[in-house]
Motif scaffolding. Structure first.
Motif, PDB file in Angstrom:
ATOM      1  N   LEU A  61       0.596  17.616 -46.073  1.00 53.81           N
ATOM      2  CA  LEU A  61       0.684  18.870 -46.812  1.00 53.81           C
ATOM      3  C   LEU A  61       0.852  18.563 -48.290  1.00 53.81           C
ATOM      4  O   LEU A  61       1.663  17.712 -48.665  1.00 53.81           O
ATOM      5  CB  LEU A  61       1.878  19.686 -46.292  1.00 53.81           C
ATOM      6  N   VAL A  62       0.081  19.256 -49.116  1.00 56.48           N
ATOM      7  CA  VAL A  62       0.236  19.134 -50.566  1.00 56.48           C
ATOM      8  C   VAL A  62       0.644  20.492 -51.110  1.00 56.48           C
ATOM      9  O   VAL A  62      -0.027  21.493 -50.856  1.00 56.48           O
ATOM     10  CB  VAL A  62      -1.072  18.670 -51.239  1.00 56.48           C
ATOM     11  N   SER A  63       1.772  20.532 -51.842  1.00 56.01           N
ATOM     12  CA  SER A  63       2.133  21.755 -52.560  1.00 56.01           C
ATOM     13  C   SER A  63       1.680  21.619 -53.999  1.00 56.01           C
ATOM     14  O   SER A  63       1.582  20.506 -54.535  1.00 56.01           O
ATOM     15  CB  SER A  63       3.642  21.972 -52.519  1.00 56.01           C
ATOM     16  N   LEU A  64       1.370  22.757 -54.618  1.00 56.84           N
ATOM     17  CA  LEU A  64       0.857  22.722 -55.997  1.00 56.84           C
ATOM     18  C   LEU A  64       1.673  23.600 -56.929  1.00 56.84           C
ATOM     19  O   LEU A  64       1.914  24.770 -56.628  1.00 56.84           O
ATOM     20  CB  LEU A  64      -0.601  23.191 -56.044  1.00 56.84           C
ATOM     21  N   ILE A  65       2.099  23.033 -58.042  1.00 60.81           N
ATOM     22  CA  ILE A  65       2.672  23.782 -59.160  1.00 60.81           C
ATOM     23  C   ILE A  65       1.863  23.414 -60.400  1.00 60.81           C
ATOM     24  O   ILE A  65       1.741  22.236 -60.722  1.00 60.81           O
ATOM     25  CB  ILE A  65       4.156  23.424 -59.394  1.00 60.81           C
ATOM     26  N   THR A  66       1.298  24.420 -61.061  1.00 62.05           N
ATOM     27  CA  THR A  66       0.551  24.157 -62.296  1.00 62.05           C
ATOM     28  C   THR A  66       0.784  25.292 -63.296  1.00 62.05           C
ATOM     29  O   THR A  66       1.355  26.332 -62.957  1.00 62.05           O
ATOM     30  CB  THR A  66      -0.984  24.051 -62.061  1.00 62.05           C
ATOM     31  N   ASP A  67       0.273  25.075 -64.498  1.00 63.92           N
ATOM     32  CA  ASP A  67       0.220  26.146 -65.500  1.00 63.92           C
ATOM     33  C   ASP A  67      -1.224  26.587 -65.712  1.00 63.92           C
ATOM     34  O   ASP A  67      -1.559  27.114 -66.766  1.00 63.92           O
ATOM     35  CB  ASP A  67       0.862  25.702 -66.813  1.00 63.92           C
ATOM     36  N   ARG A 101      -3.040  20.225 -45.402  1.00 62.60           N
ATOM     37  CA  ARG A 101      -2.751  21.636 -45.668  1.00 62.60           C
ATOM     38  C   ARG A 101      -2.324  21.792 -47.118  1.00 62.60           C
ATOM     39  O   ARG A 101      -1.727  20.867 -47.692  1.00 62.60           O
ATOM     40  CB  ARG A 101      -1.627  22.139 -44.729  1.00 62.60           C
ATOM     41  N   LEU A 102      -2.570  22.953 -47.674  1.00 60.41           N
ATOM     42  CA  LEU A 102      -2.276  23.203 -49.089  1.00 60.41           C
ATOM     43  C   LEU A 102      -1.378  24.421 -49.235  1.00 60.41           C
ATOM     44  O   LEU A 102      -1.609  25.442 -48.578  1.00 60.41           O
ATOM     45  CB  LEU A 102      -3.582  23.449 -49.849  1.00 60.41           C
ATOM     46  N   ILE A 103      -0.353  24.328 -50.064  1.00 55.73           N
ATOM     47  CA  ILE A 103       0.494  25.490 -50.358  1.00 55.73           C
ATOM     48  C   ILE A 103       0.623  25.632 -51.869  1.00 55.73           C
ATOM     49  O   ILE A 103       1.065  24.708 -52.556  1.00 55.73           O
ATOM     50  CB  ILE A 103       1.894  25.346 -49.719  1.00 55.73           C
ATOM     51  N   ASP A 104       0.244  26.807 -52.382  1.00 51.16           N
ATOM     52  CA  ASP A 104       0.469  27.120 -53.789  1.00 51.16           C
ATOM     53  C   ASP A 104       1.921  27.522 -53.985  1.00 51.16           C
ATOM     54  O   ASP A 104       2.372  28.516 -53.407  1.00 51.16           O
ATOM     55  CB  ASP A 104      -0.424  28.293 -54.212  1.00 51.16           C
ATOM     56  N   LEU A 105       2.662  26.777 -54.785  1.00 49.21           N
ATOM     57  CA  LEU A 105       4.018  27.238 -55.122  1.00 49.21           C
ATOM     58  C   LEU A 105       3.944  28.204 -56.301  1.00 49.21           C
ATOM     59  O   LEU A 105       4.411  29.322 -56.220  1.00 49.21           O
ATOM     60  CB  LEU A 105       4.935  26.048 -55.386  1.00 49.21           C
ATOM     61  N   THR A 106       3.320  27.792 -57.380  1.00 53.63           N
ATOM     62  CA  THR A 106       2.948  28.740 -58.430  1.00 53.63           C
ATOM     63  C   THR A 106       1.956  28.075 -59.369  1.00 53.63           C
ATOM     64  O   THR A 106       2.004  26.860 -59.566  1.00 53.63           O
ATOM     65  CB  THR A 106       4.152  29.259 -59.249  1.00 53.63           C
ATOM     66  N   HIS A 107       1.069  28.899 -59.927  1.00 55.58           N
ATOM     67  CA  HIS A 107       0.171  28.422 -60.980  1.00 55.58           C
ATOM     68  C   HIS A 107       0.431  29.171 -62.277  1.00 55.58           C
ATOM     69  O   HIS A 107      -0.343  29.064 -63.216  1.00 55.58           O
ATOM     70  CB  HIS A 107      -1.276  28.566 -60.538  1.00 55.58           C
TER      71      HIS A 107
END
Lengths: 261, 261, 261
Positions: free
Chosen positions: A3-9, A32-38
């Protein structure tokens, strides 16, 4: 767990996040992918650090946390892969991991130097795509962190703003304003506990004397209230309203909790 | 099908939705996730009820619909798991399921009281994470609804605003404004059919006499048109424009369909 | 790889995208989904064409690219399934695929006429749900493009705006403004190469003479800089700022690169 979570701007207006995901699934189709916040404000390393700290522990053990808040992209700042007992973290070496790592048992840190885990030619403006996503894919499918580059001992840290205890009050600062306008501070229940069980009153900017309660509706609609929020920190809210807008609160503003009577 | 759909008012600025997904995948690693929307206006139960009603039937049979529009979080309102012939629903007991359940065959309703399906300690402000997400994970991996707590017979309902038929006109109200500014009403094709095959004219607020057509481009650019929209309800649009902004339409506004000549 | 990418102008405020995903997983439960963007300005076919061209090649071979920017929905415009050597594309026949297909080896194009791959009754306003999503599901699970309808030889194209080379300058136009306010043009490194290795200066609207650099921080904070961006095109940025807002740049604006000395 792959699983990869993503936080970006990067926001979600453009295709930047989607392209990172495309590259991850190209190399690691089962991940699997989870967006934490972009929606980290562009280049705001402290907001990214807070979001990661507040969220990462709720993901499955073994997750890879991919954090791309990278105002120095294209300069000589390094890329990092950090392995802790529970998670891996992939990010630029600019302090964005600092606050999350305070709660982790560190195993090893490697600089991202192996060109085998890059999308060549590496651009000057989008290392999220060209460096960090391929590395996250590699780690998520069980690849070793050692292959990514040399082990390093020191990374850039941003200091956690420790609350300060004075006689009968504790001072801190606002660290993050959420979507509801709640202004989240660095004061947690442990530090508040040192003030003892007396009645406490919160001051911050235009907030003169706001009570601490267990939920937002403990005060009449439209009034300010301080609550120990879901991330474990005292936050200033307005029942049914937007505290940051109504009270002019923003990250960096001082907050004080005063003992009464 | 192990699938959880999500409707919340959390927005996507923060990590709240991502953390719910992390907890679901922690307990149910195979479950698929679909965001229906996270942009329900904060605390707007009617908007959440409409979004769920309009969308839930397009998901695979067996899906779990997780709906967290929860202005009463931290108060004593119950949590619910509702099983119908086709789906499961997990939500606070505040009426947000009412309109979707009108189209479902009900099997059983249980209150969420079993602490085994909670993230302890349960916070006062984020039951989406601490109660509803763990329950959705349990149901999505085939867990039984009976384990979650006692069966209950009555839940809070919000009434569906039935259209009213007068002599040669039908009146209703705007229920939802979508991203394009289309103002969606409670008038469906069945109720419009009762007006007969005559020419119909729509009135609403500044809209004096707008024709019903089969698609937006049936009127010149910039003009108002009423269309039976994709959710099955009459909506007021402006060809190439934003009807809600141009005509000042909002949820709750009355709408009338008048028979002509 | 069973993967569907999505580009739409539906936004994420409503349930429209979620419903498309629900229908895809209903027909193709194993298919992975990647959002490229849902924030194409409503009906802006050129913005959709640029987003698709800039992003599609980073997805796994075999992916299905589902593009729903469809101002003509409900009119008689056709739906298309396009097979290239690497990908499939599903979209309305309005030119939105034009720029991505310039970089693809075309195999076959079919009109979407087979009612077996539709959600009946087909609405007049949401072919993304009723036509394009079921077709994308079919293709993502390995279904043949021939079944979808008759092969066709001609589709609507929008011309790629080729840069124009004059004596010692090259002119083009702004094609897309991204979330950071960077104004991306149609000038790529190949066309810039024809100007030779001399010092180049960029002009566009209020931008009088902005240097070309390899990254944003090459100029002082607040100043304009032109950079070969991550999509391969020259873009005008402001170091630490929003170029489109500060300099009034928007799609369609002319841009010129001038040779100095």
């Amino acid at each position: 767990m792959a699983l990869v979570s993503l936080i970006t701007d990067f926001g979600t207006q453009d295709w930047f996040v989607g392209v990172m995901k495309g590259l991850i699934l190209r190399a690691a189709p089962e991940t699997r992918l989870i967006d934490l916040t972009h929606e980290i404000p562009p280049g705001d390393i402290r907001a990214g650090a807070f979001a990661l700290m507040a969220s990462c522990r709720f993901l499955p053990r073994g997750s890879v946390h991919l954090v791309v808040v990278d105002p120095g992209v294209g300069s000589s700042r390094r890329g990092l892969a950090v392995q802790t007992e529970e998670y891996s973290f992939v990010a630029p070496d600019n302090g964005v991991l600092s606050w999350a790592l305070r709660n982790q048992r560190l195993r090893t840190i490697h600089a991202l130097e192996n060109p085998a885990y890059r999308l060549e030619p590496v651009s000057n403006t989008f290392h999220g795509r060209d460096i960090f996503a391929p590395v996250a894919a590699h780690l998520s499918r069980g690849g070793s962190v050692e292959e990514l580059g040399p082990e390093i001992k020191e990374i850039l840290q941003i200091a956690w703003p420790e609350p300060r205890l004075e006689l009968d009050r504790m001072t801190g600062e606002i660290l993050y304003v959420d979507r509801f306008g709640n202004a989240i501070s660095n004061l947690d229940s442990a530090s508040l506990g040192t003030l003892g069980p007396k009645r406490l009153i919160v001051r911050a900017h235009k907030v003169r004397a706001c009570p601490i309660a267990t939920y937002y509706q403990a005060v009449p609609a439209g009034e300010a209230v301080a609550v120990l929020g879901s991330s474990g920190f005292l936050e200033i809210a307005v029942n049914g309203g937007n505290a940051a807008q109504r009270l002019g609160l923003k990250p960096g503003d001082p907050i004080a909790v005063q003992r009464q009577g």
